[in-house]
Each structure stands twice: as structure tokens, then as C-alpha cells.
Design a protein around this motif. Structure first.
Motif, short mmCIF file in Angstrom:
data_model
loop_
_atom_site.label_atom_id
_atom_site.label_comp_id
_atom_site.label_asym_id
_atom_site.label_seq_id
_atom_site.Cartn_x
_atom_site.Cartn_y
_atom_site.Cartn_z
N ALA A 229 -59.58 48.73 84.63
CA ALA A 229 -60.64 49.47 85.33
C ALA A 229 -61.99 49.05 84.75
O ALA A 229 -62.32 49.35 83.61
N GLY A 230 -62.76 48.30 85.51
CA GLY A 230 -64.10 47.91 85.09
C GLY A 230 -64.20 46.56 84.41
O GLY A 230 -65.30 46.06 84.19
N ASP A 231 -63.07 45.96 84.04
CA ASP A 231 -63.05 44.63 83.43
C ASP A 231 -63.83 44.55 82.12
O ASP A 231 -64.32 43.48 81.75
N ALA A 232 -63.94 45.65 81.39
CA ALA A 232 -64.67 45.63 80.12
C ALA A 232 -63.83 44.98 79.04
O ALA A 232 -62.63 45.23 78.92
N LEU A 233 -64.46 44.14 78.22
CA LEU A 233 -63.81 43.59 77.04
C LEU A 233 -63.62 44.71 76.03
O LEU A 233 -64.57 45.42 75.68
N VAL A 234 -62.38 44.87 75.52
CA VAL A 234 -62.10 45.98 74.60
C VAL A 234 -61.62 45.52 73.24
O VAL A 234 -61.65 46.28 72.27
N GLY A 235 -61.16 44.27 73.11
CA GLY A 235 -60.66 43.81 71.82
C GLY A 235 -60.07 42.42 71.93
O GLY A 235 -60.27 41.70 72.91
N GLY A 236 -59.34 42.03 70.88
CA GLY A 236 -58.74 40.70 70.85
C GLY A 236 -57.41 40.71 70.12
O GLY A 236 -57.13 41.62 69.32
N LEU A 237 -56.58 39.72 70.41
CA LEU A 237 -55.27 39.59 69.78
C LEU A 237 -54.96 38.11 69.64
O LEU A 237 -55.22 37.32 70.55
N THR A 238 -54.42 37.73 68.49
CA THR A 238 -54.03 36.34 68.27
C THR A 238 -52.55 36.25 67.93
O THR A 238 -52.00 37.12 67.27
N LEU A 239 -51.94 35.19 68.41
CA LEU A 239 -50.60 34.81 68.02
C LEU A 239 -50.78 33.47 67.31
O LEU A 239 -51.08 32.46 67.94
N SER A 240 -50.65 33.47 65.99
CA SER A 240 -51.05 32.31 65.20
C SER A 240 -49.94 31.87 64.25
O SER A 240 -48.88 32.49 64.18
N ASN A 241 -50.23 30.77 63.56
CA ASN A 241 -49.31 30.23 62.55
C ASN A 241 -47.89 30.10 63.10
O ASN A 241 -46.91 30.49 62.45
N ILE A 242 -47.78 29.58 64.31
CA ILE A 242 -46.47 29.41 64.93
C ILE A 242 -45.73 28.27 64.23
O ILE A 242 -46.26 27.17 64.09
N ARG A 243 -44.54 28.58 63.76
CA ARG A 243 -43.70 27.59 63.09
C ARG A 243 -42.45 27.38 63.93
O ARG A 243 -41.79 28.35 64.31
N ARG A 244 -42.14 26.14 64.18
CA ARG A 244 -40.97 25.80 64.97
C ARG A 244 -39.82 25.41 64.04
O ARG A 244 -39.69 25.94 62.96
N GLY A 245 -38.96 24.51 64.47
CA GLY A 245 -37.84 24.10 63.65
C GLY A 245 -36.89 25.27 63.41
O GLY A 245 -36.51 25.98 64.33
N VAL A 246 -36.51 25.46 62.15
CA VAL A 246 -35.54 26.50 61.82
C VAL A 246 -36.19 27.89 61.76
O VAL A 246 -35.48 28.89 61.62
N ALA A 247 -37.52 27.98 61.84
CA ALA A 247 -38.21 29.27 61.70
C ALA A 247 -38.39 29.98 63.04
O ALA A 247 -38.03 31.14 63.20
#
Length: 200
Positions: A85-103
Motif C-alpha cells: 500500500a503506497g509503495d513506500a520503502l520500509v527496510g532492507g534484507l540481504t542473503l549473503s555469504n552463500i557457500r555452495r559445495g558441501v555447505a
């Protein structure tokens, strides 16, 4: 035709009933800077010390470049949260330090503008990002760290299903001081998401 790797696809947009998430863009600068400035004293106790040019246009441009590089390298992605409603920016979120392989693991971080805190929007955001991370990105485990006396963050993670695994001593330098953090984690099986084999 071979399926295109996740991070060569266009950045995702995640939509819920009350919020939607998309990758930050340069056109968001003015609204981002205004919200961060308004929320400065609310956010500073829980974040790395702000640089003198923290809210400058050039610093924001550099931030977007870093986000784009991490996305293209498959190391992470950043979202801005907007109220439907209103398209207001309210915050942020990151998905970081992605490790592949066996993790097959990634780390979640987030911030919420003070005017919008306590309305359940970040919980809504996590409920969009978690299935995307497990099903879309085929991660097996998500981690998040929070300062023990950050009661809002502790409550948020526990409501989202994360389990506390331990205490990380002097883990991150927050607002100029090395701080202990709780480590929280959520694995795909606990979230009732089918465990998918990694691609490649």
C-alpha cells in the motif's frame, strides 16, 4: 536447452500481501537516504559504525555495484522492502555469504526503518525469502546472527522458525565495539521444504 544458472537470471522480485521485495536501484537513493537518516539513532546500535559519507549518492552507487557483483558471482543478493500500500520503502534484507559445495548455506541480515518497526513487515519478508532460498536457490541451511540484547531481532528470528545454536564471542564489530552474537539457524527439513539436489 540447458537451464540457466540461478544467478544469471534476472534478479528476483518476491511479492506478498502486505510487502514486496526487489533488488535496490539507483532511483531508490533519495527515499533510502531519507529513511536511513530518519532512523539513524534507531539503527546505529545494531550496525557497523556509519562512515562519514554513509548516506551520500556516491556511497549508495558503490553499494549497488557491490550488490550487483555479489549477485552475478552467486555470492548473495540484496532486497529492498516496500509496503504494497503506497509503495513506500520500509527496510532492507540481504542473503549473503552463500557457500555452495558441501555447505549449501547462506546468511540473512536485515534492517527496518524506525517508522515501520513493530508492524510485522520483516517477518512477512522472511516468510517470502526463506522458501525462495530453500526452493529457488536450493540452499540447505540459513544462518542469522543477532546481538543478545536486541530483543526485536531475537523475537523476529524465533517467530520465523530459526533455532538458537550458540553464542559467538566478540563476533562482529558493531557501532565501533566488538559484540557477542547469538547464532540462529534454520535448515530445509525443519521448514518442511523438500531437500533438492544442487544443480551442476
Amino acid at each position: 536447452m540447458l537451464d540457466m544458472p540461478f544467478f544469471r537470471r534476472p534478479p528476483p522480485a518476491l511479492k506478498g500481501q502486505n510487502i514486496y521485495l526487489r533488488m535496490p536501484m539507483m532511483r531508490d537513493f533519495d527515499e533510502w537516504a531519507a529513511l536511513r537518516e530518519k532512523s539513524r539513532f534507531f539503527l546505529e546500535p545494531w550496525e557497523p559504525r556509519w562512515a562519514p559519507d554513509e548516506l551520500s549518492r556516491s556511497a549508495f552507487r558503490y553499494r549497488l555495484k557491490r550488490y550487483r557483483n555479489e549477485f552475478e558471482q552467486g555470492a548473495g543478493m540484496a532486497f529492498f522492502l516496500f509496503a504494497t500500500a503506497g509503495d513506500a520503502l520500509v527496510g532492507g534484507l540481504t542473503l549473503s555469504n552463500i557457500r555452495r559445495g558441501v555447505a549449501q548455506t547462506g546468511s540473512i541480515g536485515y534492517w527496518m526503518g524506525e517508522p515501520y518497526a513493530g508492524r510485522g513487515m520483516m517477518l512477512d519478508a522472511l516468510r517470502l525469502v526463506i522458501p525462495y532460498a530453500f526452493e529457488g536457490l536450493r540452499l540447505h541451511r540459513l544462518e542469522a546472527a543477532c546481538i543478545p540484547d536486541n530483543n526485536r531481532s531475537v523475537g523476529l528470528l524465533e517467530k520465523a522458525g530459526f533455532q538458537r545454536e550458540g553464542l559467538l564471542k566478540s563476533y562482529l564489530r558493531i557501532n565501533g565495539t566488538w559484540r557477542d552474537h547469538y547464532l540462529y539457524a534454520l535448515v530445509a527439513e525443519e521448514h518442511c521444504v523438500p531437500v533438492l539436489k544442487p544443480r551442476g
